[in-house]
Design an enzyme around this catalytic site. Structure first.
Site, PDB file in Angstrom:
ATOM      1  N   GLU A   1      10.923 -16.383  19.083  1.00 52.76           N
ATOM      2  CA  GLU A   1      11.104 -15.756  17.772  1.00 52.76           C
ATOM      3  C   GLU A   1      10.415 -16.608  16.704  1.00 52.76           C
ATOM      4  O   GLU A   1      11.052 -17.247  15.876  1.00 52.76           O
ATOM      5  CB  GLU A   1      12.589 -15.571  17.455  1.00 52.76           C
ATOM      6  CG  GLU A   1      12.818 -14.626  16.278  1.00 52.76           C
ATOM      7  CD  GLU A   1      14.280 -14.432  15.946  1.00 52.76           C
ATOM      8  OE1 GLU A   1      14.689 -13.291  15.697  1.00 52.76           O
ATOM      9  OE2 GLU A   1      15.019 -15.436  15.926  1.00 52.76           O
TER      10      GLU A   1
ATOM     11  N   GLU B   1      25.193 -15.040  16.143  1.00 49.62           N
ATOM     12  CA  GLU B   1      24.201 -16.094  15.894  1.00 49.62           C
ATOM     13  C   GLU B   1      24.364 -16.690  14.507  1.00 49.62           C
ATOM     14  O   GLU B   1      24.260 -15.970  13.506  1.00 49.62           O
ATOM     15  CB  GLU B   1      22.788 -15.519  16.023  1.00 49.62           C
ATOM     16  CG  GLU B   1      21.680 -16.506  15.698  1.00 49.62           C
ATOM     17  CD  GLU B   1      20.307 -15.853  15.609  1.00 49.62           C
ATOM     18  OE1 GLU B   1      19.314 -16.571  15.785  1.00 49.62           O
ATOM     19  OE2 GLU B   1      20.238 -14.626  15.363  1.00 49.62           O
TER      20      GLU B   1
END
Length: 256
Positions: free
Chosen positions: A238, A141
């Site tokens: 998130e 990521e």
């Protein structure tokens, strides 16, 4: 609309971690994710998932000493042995918990340092081999340097190059919409460009990382695009609730 996973590191913080599973289920979530499960035995986590009728979406490999500022080990040449140990630990947890995905954090290192690049490639290849043996997916990521100063992987194109160089079908891109907007903008075109590589998606508003639909992006269009590119996985929530997790979930309950 996509299916959503509650991020238990950021959400439901009014109760202890092990109580957040039931809290997420009671709010209608069918899956959860979190940064790290390692403060608890994996069997305890598995029990919470079972009793709450939840699926596990993803969690991160051990990052080193988080409290001392470490944010992963994969790009650190002097920590290769520690990286291997962290991979072993993550795999042991993933097998018990039943996680289909592990996220490999890169760590704090210069993105143009040849030694860091070579180490990251080497460790990504190793992690790909090991996760492949267990039938577990692996994600990397790009994370913006405003939230995580000095993070090695801050570029989506570079992440795609790393993934394609490994050449393993189970190694995928973790596409965080919040990080994408801060790093590059052009979120919808990014989703289209990297659709074939995306293994997990996360969402939060920009710039404050609060609930979707509270920032500068048209989150409805983004969610529609996630459907349009054929993504079938969970979208991890998130974000940091602005007031309280349950109070801020109107965005989710109002979706069609």
């Amino acid at each position: 609309m996509p299916k959503f996973a509650a991020n238990l590191t950021m959400m439901f913080n009014d109760v202890p971690f092990l109580h957040r599973f039931e809290a997420a289920a009671s709010c209608g979530f069918s899956a959860v994710e979190y940064l790290f499960p390692y403060e608890h035995p994996p069997e305890v986590i598995a029990d919470q998932l079972l009793h709450s009728h939840l699926s596990q979406a993803l969690f991160n490999m051990p990052p080193g000493d988080w409290h001392l500022g470490e944010r992963g080990l994969a790009a650190l040449p002097e920590r290769k042995r520690d990286f291997r140990d962290s991979l072993d630990k993550a795999l042991s947890y993933a097998q018990v918990i039943g996680s289909p995905l592990l996220h490999m954090m890169a760590g704090i290192a210069p993105s143009n340092d040849r030694s860091a690049i070579d180490t990251y490639r080497e460790n990504l290849k190793l992690a790909a081999e090991r996760t492949g043996e267990y039938g577990i997916g692996l994600t990397i990521e790009p994370i913006n340097g405003r939230d995580m100063p000095g993070y090695f992987l801050q570029n989506f194109e570079q992440a795609a190059e790393f993934i394609e160089a490994v050449g393993a079908a189970h190694v995928k891109l973790q596409f965080d919409i919040y990080h994408r907007q801060i790093l590059h903008g052009d979120v919808i075109m990014g989703l289209r460009q990297y659709a074939h590589l995306i293994g997990h998606i996360q969402i939060a508003s920009v710039p404050d990382r609060n609930e979707p639909f509270t920032g500068e992006l048209n989150d409805r269009l983004i969610l529609e695009e996630i459907d349009a590119i054929g993504y079938k996985g969970y979208v991890g929530c998130e974000y940091r609730p602005c007031r309280g997790t349950q109070e801020g979930l109107t965005w989710l309950t109002e979706l069609p």
